[in-house]
Design a protein around this motif. Structure first.
Motif, PDB file in Angstrom:
ATOM      1  N   PRO A  62       8.151 -23.981 -58.703  1.00  0.00           N
ATOM      2  CA  PRO A  62       8.311 -22.589 -58.279  1.00  0.00           C
ATOM      3  C   PRO A  62       7.385 -21.644 -59.036  1.00  0.00           C
ATOM      4  CG  PRO A  62      10.317 -23.406 -59.336  1.00  0.00           C
ATOM      5  CD  PRO A  62       9.377 -24.561 -59.239  1.00  0.00           C
ATOM      6  N   VAL A  63       7.026 -21.985 -60.258  1.00  0.00           N
ATOM      7  CA  VAL A  63       6.123 -21.145 -61.041  1.00  0.00           C
ATOM      8  C   VAL A  63       4.682 -21.346 -60.564  1.00  0.00           C
ATOM      9  CG1 VAL A  63       5.395 -20.536 -63.368  1.00  0.00           C
ATOM     10  CG2 VAL A  63       7.713 -21.413 -62.965  1.00  0.00           C
ATOM     11  N   ILE A  64       4.355 -22.606 -60.265  1.00  0.00           N
ATOM     12  CA  ILE A  64       2.990 -22.915 -59.808  1.00  0.00           C
ATOM     13  C   ILE A  64       2.721 -22.257 -58.456  1.00  0.00           C
ATOM     14  CG2 ILE A  64       1.387 -24.766 -59.171  1.00  0.00           C
ATOM     15  CD1 ILE A  64       3.129 -26.636 -60.955  1.00  0.00           C
ATOM     16  N   ASN A  65       3.731 -22.293 -57.601  1.00  0.00           N
ATOM     17  CA  ASN A  65       3.631 -21.682 -56.274  1.00  0.00           C
ATOM     18  C   ASN A  65       2.358 -22.107 -55.535  1.00  0.00           C
ATOM     19  OD1 ASN A  65       4.109 -20.160 -54.060  1.00  0.00           O
ATOM     20  ND2 ASN A  65       4.272 -18.206 -55.121  1.00  0.00           N
ATOM     21  N   PRO A  66       2.213 -23.368 -55.213  1.00  0.00           N
ATOM     22  CA  PRO A  66       0.966 -23.873 -54.611  1.00  0.00           C
ATOM     23  C   PRO A  66       0.712 -23.251 -53.241  1.00  0.00           C
ATOM     24  CG  PRO A  66       2.604 -25.624 -54.934  1.00  0.00           C
ATOM     25  CD  PRO A  66       3.267 -24.359 -55.285  1.00  0.00           C
ATOM     26  N   PRO A  67      -0.567 -22.958 -52.945  1.00  0.00           N
ATOM     27  CA  PRO A  67      -0.912 -22.187 -51.750  1.00  0.00           C
ATOM     28  C   PRO A  67      -0.369 -22.742 -50.428  1.00  0.00           C
ATOM     29  CG  PRO A  67      -2.871 -22.877 -52.990  1.00  0.00           C
ATOM     30  CD  PRO A  67      -1.696 -23.311 -53.772  1.00  0.00           C
ATOM     31  N   PHE A  68      -0.611 -24.012 -50.106  1.00  0.00           N
ATOM     32  CA  PHE A  68      -0.168 -24.498 -48.794  1.00  0.00           C
ATOM     33  C   PHE A  68       1.355 -24.559 -48.710  1.00  0.00           C
ATOM     34  CE2 PHE A  68       1.031 -27.870 -45.796  1.00  0.00           C
ATOM     35  CZ  PHE A  68       0.409 -27.391 -44.649  1.00  0.00           C
ATOM     36  N   PRO A  73       4.681 -14.573 -47.682  1.00  0.00           N
ATOM     37  CA  PRO A  73       5.588 -13.480 -48.028  1.00  0.00           C
ATOM     38  C   PRO A  73       6.969 -13.573 -47.376  1.00  0.00           C
ATOM     39  CG  PRO A  73       4.053 -12.783 -46.346  1.00  0.00           C
ATOM     40  CD  PRO A  73       3.712 -14.201 -46.675  1.00  0.00           C
ATOM     41  N   GLY A  74       7.196 -14.540 -46.480  1.00  0.00           N
ATOM     42  CA  GLY A  74       8.474 -14.605 -45.767  1.00  0.00           C
ATOM     43  C   GLY A  74       9.664 -14.679 -46.723  1.00  0.00           C
ATOM     44  N   THR A  75       9.728 -15.740 -47.491  1.00  0.00           N
ATOM     45  CA  THR A  75      10.818 -15.919 -48.440  1.00  0.00           C
ATOM     46  C   THR A  75      10.233 -16.152 -49.826  1.00  0.00           C
ATOM     47  OG1 THR A  75      11.952 -17.097 -46.691  1.00  0.00           O
ATOM     48  CG2 THR A  75      12.946 -17.198 -48.877  1.00  0.00           C
ATOM     49  N   ASN A  76      10.844 -15.548 -50.788  1.00  0.00           N
ATOM     50  CA  ASN A  76      10.479 -15.755 -52.183  1.00  0.00           C
ATOM     51  C   ASN A  76      10.432 -17.258 -52.473  1.00  0.00           C
ATOM     52  OD1 ASN A  76      11.869 -16.390 -54.919  1.00  0.00           O
ATOM     53  ND2 ASN A  76      10.783 -14.456 -55.216  1.00  0.00           N
ATOM     54  N   PHE A  77       9.318 -17.738 -52.990  1.00  0.00           N
ATOM     55  CA  PHE A  77       9.142 -19.185 -53.114  1.00  0.00           C
ATOM     56  C   PHE A  77      10.167 -19.853 -54.038  1.00  0.00           C
ATOM     57  CE2 PHE A  77       6.886 -23.019 -54.711  1.00  0.00           C
ATOM     58  CZ  PHE A  77       6.905 -23.727 -53.523  1.00  0.00           C
ATOM     59  N   PRO A  78      10.432 -19.289 -55.215  1.00  0.00           N
ATOM     60  CA  PRO A  78      11.460 -19.926 -56.063  1.00  0.00           C
ATOM     61  C   PRO A  78      12.814 -20.049 -55.375  1.00  0.00           C
ATOM     62  CG  PRO A  78      10.194 -18.363 -57.357  1.00  0.00           C
ATOM     63  CD  PRO A  78       9.744 -18.183 -55.933  1.00  0.00           C
TER      64      PRO A  78
END
Ligand SMILES: Nc1ncnc2c1ncn2[C@@H]1O[C@H](COP(=O)(O)OP(=O)(O)OP(=O)(O)O)[C@@H](O)[C@H]1O
Ligand SMILES: [Mg+2]
Lengths: 397, 237
Positions: A62-68, A73-78
């Motif tokens: 969740p910290v890395i948040n990889p691009p693909f 912006p839809g949902t917060n990745f973490p």
């Protein structure tokens, strides 16, 4: 179709194709024995040396948040990742019941709901009950759901056949209806401000705020690792062997002296406890519990996660849980087609990989072959190979 | 005192009566066979002895003790184990794992190892195929595995439900030889068979089961020469 939908669809097909390919590759290297050999040739320490970096990447995703992979912006990745981990935990629990012991549970969401309500009832200010620290609700939820599992399992697990599927289906619905009808469970209004683990961030806000997915994700991953370790040990023990035997041939298991009912009840209760645990994690993160999330389709999604990942394979079902939770967050343009997509995906998967992404050994294959033999009703000839019992053939001939 | 005794046993499936008031006695060290047409209730009787199917009336005594209500797994501990009809090996387990399942109730490592050797001795083919998955073995090999697995419980009475089912003729001979051998090594055998000729010539005593009741009993030799048995089960007119 809008262009958004088309982009999502294409990306999703790519993702699914990659998953299936990885599964195939994994299976092939496993079948040739190379992967297993390589892995088994390592000492326990070396195995951990490989596992630790792998786990580190998983933990930090969740910290890395990889691009693909990102769902923003839809949902917060973490938050997405927390939901994925949650589904993975659910799948891990349901896999004990479905994958290991071979019991079809169609109402697993019932246990999930009970766990969520335990957390809500004992931590939300909307509840009349006395409060306990949130983290205590995790073991409490496990105990309570285990109790429910035993109560539900005791009469039904004695019966053969499809009774369990029907009873569990009913159980899931009963829990939801009780939540709607019983005043203390507050129906649709629900419980606000469910508790969370202690801890504050640098800015003074709560570490486990419901907007802050990363700590929730990491907590869940930690729990998954513990559960994985425990379940793995069970699997390798006598209990695990008994489950496999029951799954493969219940009557034969009984004739070998396996106390079938007892072991089925254990599987059911352990599965229930993990379901309850997941439910209380869910309640904590969302911080709100009402009667809306615990319906039959959710149960079916849980089951889909297990089947998709590979029923009976711990790592597989974790992956299955991740994928099932992830797809609707990532491909939001297709969200309204969620069930259609899962349906089609499952059908396609069952055609190409009937054992799931990462299947459980060649068991299903072997069983399929056997069923086929029976189907075509061929009296299984034993060739003219008399070397089979050559020594014995000699003595009285 | 008989090792295994069924007294006036009846078994129902719902309202269907599969076995009606049968009495069977198996003495220690005997081979007793139960023959009868399809659907006569042979498998049902075996399942009742193993405790998979409850009795609707009657009693089962084992070694003089009433085991009618005893749980199936505890019967295995007492010394009753079965190779079920259609083999019922665990398809996803290897030969070794299947055999280990047979010893599920046992803790005596030495005894288990000795019994494994005994099984491999009786069925050399199983020793060759230790790591093969049960479901991929041939029908005859699975039958050997099922018998071997049942032996791993070190039973006092071994129940065999149609061990010759679906096997080629020359192999049927061999299976029966092995059954005799197992019996000579000291294990009592209760054998269900369609292959009446072989079963009767190997058994000390035999029962004929017809639509749930016992119509004839006697020594194997007696029944072999019994006219009605000949007509019905031996294909002799
Ligand atoms: N699970 C079941 N439910 C209902 N009826 C059953 C069940 N199992 C067996 N029966 C019935 O009970 C009767 C006896 O069956 P059983 O299997 O004991 O016969 P059998 O003597 O072993 O026959 P076969 O030689 O064909 O194996 C049959 O009429 C059968 O249809
Ligand atoms: Mg039968």
């Amino acid at each position: 179709m809008t262009s958004d939908e088309i982009i999502d669809l294409v990306e999703m097909v790519v993702l699914v194709a990659v998953l299936v390919a990885v599964g195939k590759l994994f299976q092939r290297s496993k079948a040739s024995g190379r992967l297993g050999e390589w892995w088994n040739s390592k000492s326990r320490v070396e195995q951990w040396a490989w596992l630790v970096p792998l786990i580190a990447v998983v933990v930090l995703i969740p910290v890395i948040n990889p691009p693909f992979l990102t769902t923003e912006p839809g949902t917060n990745f973490p938050i997405t990742m927390f939901n994925c981990a949650l589904y993975a935990l659910v799948a891990l629990g349901l896999n004990v019941v479905v994958g290991q012991a071979g019991l079809l549970d169609l109402g697993y969401v019932g246990f999930f709901a009970v766990g969520a309500y335990v957390a809500a009832l004992f931590t939300s200010p909307d509840s009349q009950l006395s409060k306990i620290p949130y983290l205590w609700t995790l073991p409490l939820a496990m105990v309570v759901t285990m109790f429910f599992g035993v109560v539900l399992g005791t009469p039904t697990l004695r019966l053969r056949g499809d009774y369990l599927a029907i009873v569990t289906l009913g159980f899931g619905e009963i829990v939801r209806l009780l939540a709607t009808l019983m005043p203390p469970l507050k129906g649709n209004v629900g419980f606000q401000d469910v508790g969370h683990p202690p801890g504050t961030k640098a800015d003074g806000g709560a570490l486990f705020a419901n907007t802050n997915g990363t700590p929730w994700y990491m907590l869940t991953i930690g729990i998954i690792l513990i559960v994985l370790l425990l379940v793995g040990n069970l699997e390798r023990s006598r209990v695990g062997r008994a489950w496999v035997a029951i799954r493969e041939d219940e009557d034969a298991a009984e004739m070998m002296g396996v106390p079938v009912f007892k072991f089925k009840l254990w599987a059911f209760a352990i599965g229930a406890a993990i379901g309850g645990l997941s439910g209380s994690l869910f309640a904590g993160q969302v911080s709100f519990v009402n009667n809306q999330k615990f319906d039959v389709p959710t149960s079916v999604l849980f089951l889909a996660a297990v089947v998709l990942g590979g029923s009976g394979n711990k790592v597989g079902v974790l992956l299955g849980g991740f994928v099932i939770a992830y797809i609707p967050f990532r491909f939001t343009a297709l969200a309204s087609y969620k069930y259609l997509i899962f349906g089609v995906a499952l059908v396609v998967l069952m055609i190409f990989r009937p054992q799931g992404l990462l299947g459980a050994r060649q068991r299903l294959l072997a069983r399929g072959r056997q069923a086929y033999q029976r189907l075509i009703g061929r009296p299984e000839q034993l060739s003219s190979d008399s070397s089979l019992v050559a020594e014995k053939a000699g003595d009285s001939a | 005192m008989a090792l295994l005794e069924l007294i006036d046993v009846s078994v129902h499936y719902g309202s269907i009566r599969a076995v009606h008031g049968i009495s069977i006695t198996v003495e220690e060290a005997e081979i007793v066979t139960l023959i009868g047409a399809n659907g006569a209730g042979k498998s049902t009787t075996m399942r009742a002895v193993s405790g998979i199917r409850p009795l609707s009336s009657g009693k089962i005594l084992f070694d003089g003790q009433d085991i009618t209500k005893l749980r199936a797994d505890l019967r295995v501990v007492r010394g009753i184990s079965q190779a079920p009809e259609g083999r019922g090996v665990f398809p996803g387990m290897t030969v070794m794992e299947n055999l280990d399942m047979g010893a599920f109730t046992r803790k005596d490592k030495k005894g288990i190892a000795a019994d494994r050797d005994r099984v491999f001795d009786l069925f050399p083919r199983l020793a060759e195929r230790r790591t093969q998955v049960g479901g991929t073995m041939s029908g005859g090999e699975q039958q050997m595995l099922a018998i071997g697995r049942a032996l791993m419980a070190n039973p006092r009475v071994l129940l065999l439900d149609e061990p010759s089912m679906g096997l080629a003729p020359q192999f049927i001979q061999q299976i029966f030889k092995i059954i005799t051998e197992i019996n000579k090594q000291g294990t009592t055998v209760l054998l269900v068979e369609q292959n009446a000729q072989q079963a009767l010539s190997r058994a000390h005593r035999a029962y004929v089961l017809e639509t749930g009741t016992i119509t004839r009993e006697g020594t194997g030799k007696e029944l072999l020469s019994d006219e009605s048995v000949k007509a019905a089960y031996l294909g002799v007119t």
